[in-house]
Structures are given as structure tokens and as C-alpha cells.
Design an enzyme around this catalytic site. Sequence first.
Site, short mmCIF file in Angstrom:
data_model
loop_
_atom_site.label_atom_id
_atom_site.label_comp_id
_atom_site.label_asym_id
_atom_site.label_seq_id
_atom_site.Cartn_x
_atom_site.Cartn_y
_atom_site.Cartn_z
N ASP A 1 0.95 -0.49 -0.28
CA ASP A 1 0.15 -0.12 -0.28
C ASP A 1 0.94 1.34 -0.14
O ASP A 1 1.93 1.80 0.69
CB ASP A 1 -0.49 -0.28 1.22
N HIS B 1 2.39 3.15 -8.80
CA HIS B 1 2.55 2.40 -8.82
C HIS B 1 3.72 1.57 -9.40
O HIS B 1 3.94 0.33 -9.68
CB HIS B 1 1.55 1.63 -10.39
N TRP C 1 -11.79 -2.74 -8.57
CA TRP C 1 -12.09 -2.49 -9.84
C TRP C 1 -12.97 -0.82 -9.81
O TRP C 1 -13.31 -0.21 -10.58
CB TRP C 1 -12.80 -3.04 -10.62
N LEU D 1 11.97 -20.18 -4.99
CA LEU D 1 10.61 -18.77 -4.96
C LEU D 1 9.58 -19.21 -4.95
O LEU D 1 9.80 -19.52 -6.52
CB LEU D 1 11.24 -17.78 -4.57
C1 FPP Z 1 -2.17 -0.24 -2.95
O1 FPP Z 1 -1.09 1.44 -4.01
C2 FPP Z 1 -1.41 -0.80 -4.52
C3 FPP Z 1 -1.93 -1.47 -6.14
C4 FPP Z 1 -3.33 -1.05 -5.54
C5 FPP Z 1 -1.83 -1.94 -6.55
C6 FPP Z 1 0.00 -2.45 -6.58
C7 FPP Z 1 0.93 -2.54 -7.74
C8 FPP Z 1 2.25 -2.81 -7.70
C9 FPP Z 1 3.04 -2.68 -6.35
C10 FPP Z 1 2.45 -2.94 -9.16
C11 FPP Z 1 2.07 -4.63 -9.98
C12 FPP Z 1 2.60 -4.98 -9.24
C13 FPP Z 1 3.17 -6.28 -9.93
C14 FPP Z 1 3.05 -7.50 -8.93
C15 FPP Z 1 2.60 -6.30 -10.82
P1 FPP Z 1 -2.11 2.85 -3.57
O2 FPP Z 1 -2.59 3.72 -4.70
O3 FPP Z 1 -4.39 2.41 -2.48
O4 FPP Z 1 -1.83 3.74 -2.55
P2 FPP Z 1 -2.52 5.14 -1.75
O5 FPP Z 1 -3.17 4.40 -0.43
O6 FPP Z 1 -2.18 5.75 -1.71
O7 FPP Z 1 -3.50 5.85 -2.49
#
Ligand code: FPP
Length: 252
Positions: free
Chosen positions: A22, A39, A71, A133
Site C-alpha cells: 500500500d 504504481h 475495480w 521461490l
Molecule cells: C496500493 O497502493 C497498490 C495497488 C492497488 C497496486 C499494487 C501494484 C503494484 C505494486 C505494481 C504492480 C505489481 C505487480 C506484482 C506487477 P494505493 O494506490 O492504494 O496507494 P495509496 O493508498 O497511497 O493511494
Amino acid sequence: MSSSPAPLKPADLPRHVAIIMDGNGRWAKQRFLPRPAGHRAGVGAVQKTVEQCIARGIEVLTLFAFSSENWRRPAQEVSLLMELFMLTLEHETKKLHNNGVRLRVIGDRKAFAPVLQEKIKEAEALTRNNTALHLVIAANYGGRWDLTQAARRLAEEVEAGRLQSQDITASMIESHLALADLPEPDLFIRTGGEQRISNFLLWQLAYTELHFSPLLWPDFDEAAFSGALTSFAGRQRRFGYTGDQIERNPAS
Ligand code: FPP
């Protein structure tokens, strides 16, 4: 893949680490960048964490990449996340394979574009015999979805007359969950400062040790991962026993 992690006895290490990554959005906002930049930076932290797990001999790493509820985000962000997932699979699968990583995606993949479903299948097939892994990506995953699909499959067994409802046991439910063949997570990490499970592995986290980091996911580095492992090594896991019982017989 040249990291040399701080020493911790193998017996003190978790076999399975599960992470809610997160804070990507906030990381980007702090830098006056659009959320997608967060991201993208998050992918770098994924790579470093995978390297750490391999270097330390951790068996399973499960990452929450996209929840059943994600979504609800703006359409543009959802499609960026899908694209990033696709590009990461394209760029990283070979490297993961060369490093002995077995890749598995859990979640309801029917909602993904056919081309993404195909890439996932190919990556899983290519890496299926690897043992360094087990990297599990939870995508369009939710703990409630997992339990619901397990319940549905058991109900089908009952309907078909192969099972009596009174014979249903916890281990039967477990055997129909997405991670049935893997050890339950020993250590759960959530970055970004929030302290909640957010519909991640609801069943499997029953006895997992929880670690919450204030760092935003793109900033979660080797030192932070080491800190989580050290904190885990200092915990006494009791699984319902008393502390005295565990001390008398650590294998309880
Ligand atoms: C949450 O941060 C993160 C996500 C919903 C996406 C996680 C994706 C990645 C780390 C990149 C892709 C991963 C792979 C395995 C290919 P948030 O957007 O909710 O952050 P915020 O709380 O600061 O808004």
C-alpha cells in the site's frame, strides 16, 4: 540478484510472507506525480523484495496486486494497473524463470482481458518446475471471493451426492482455497501506515504474525524487509497453546 541479507537463523525465518503493497498513490502525490508513477515505482519494490526472499531462502511470497474491490477505482487507473501487470509479466517472466522462481496468479482471472489471461497461463507453465521461490500474485483476488468459491465447490459435491453436509471439515474448506497446497503465511506485512487486512487472505491469516510499516510501498527497501523479519523472529507463536507449553516443547 546479489543482495547479502543480514543474518537470521533459517529456523527464525518465515516460510511464507504475504504483503499488502500500500501507498503507491501517496508516494506519487508527495512528488507531485500522477498516481501511475507510484504504481510503476512499486514494481521496483516488488523486484527488490523478490530478490530478498530468494537470497534468504523464503519459500513463498504472496503479493496483493489488485483486489476484487480495486475495480471501484477510476477507469484510467484500473487500465494502467492491468497494463502494468501485463508489461511486468512480459519483461520479468524470463528473469524470474532464470532465477528459479515459480509464478502463480490467484484470483478470479476471468475478468481479465483474454490476452492477459493467456500471458498468465504461459508464465505459470514456463515456471511450474522452479523451486527457489514460489511467487504468488493475488490479482482480482479477495478473501471473501476465495471462501465463496470454496463453499460453492463443496456445495456442488453435496448436490452430486459425493459428500454429506455434516461431513464437511475445516480441512476440506482449506483444500478448496486458492493456496491449498502452500503453507499458510507466517508473516503478513502491510506498508503505507494503515492497519487492516482489507479482504486479503482471510482464512489463511488466522495465525499469521502481523507487521505494519509506515513506509509507502515504493520506499519499502531491504532494511525495512529485514526489520520485518527481525520483528517476526522475536515473536512467540502460540497457536492456542500457553506460553509455558511452547517453552517446554517448542514443537507443540
Ligand atoms: C496500493 O497502493 C497498490 C495497488 C492497488 C497496486 C499494487 C501494484 C503494484 C505494486 C505494481 C504492480 C505489481 C505487480 C506484482 C506487477 P494505493 O494506490 O492504494 O496507494 P495509496 O493508498 O497511497 O493511494
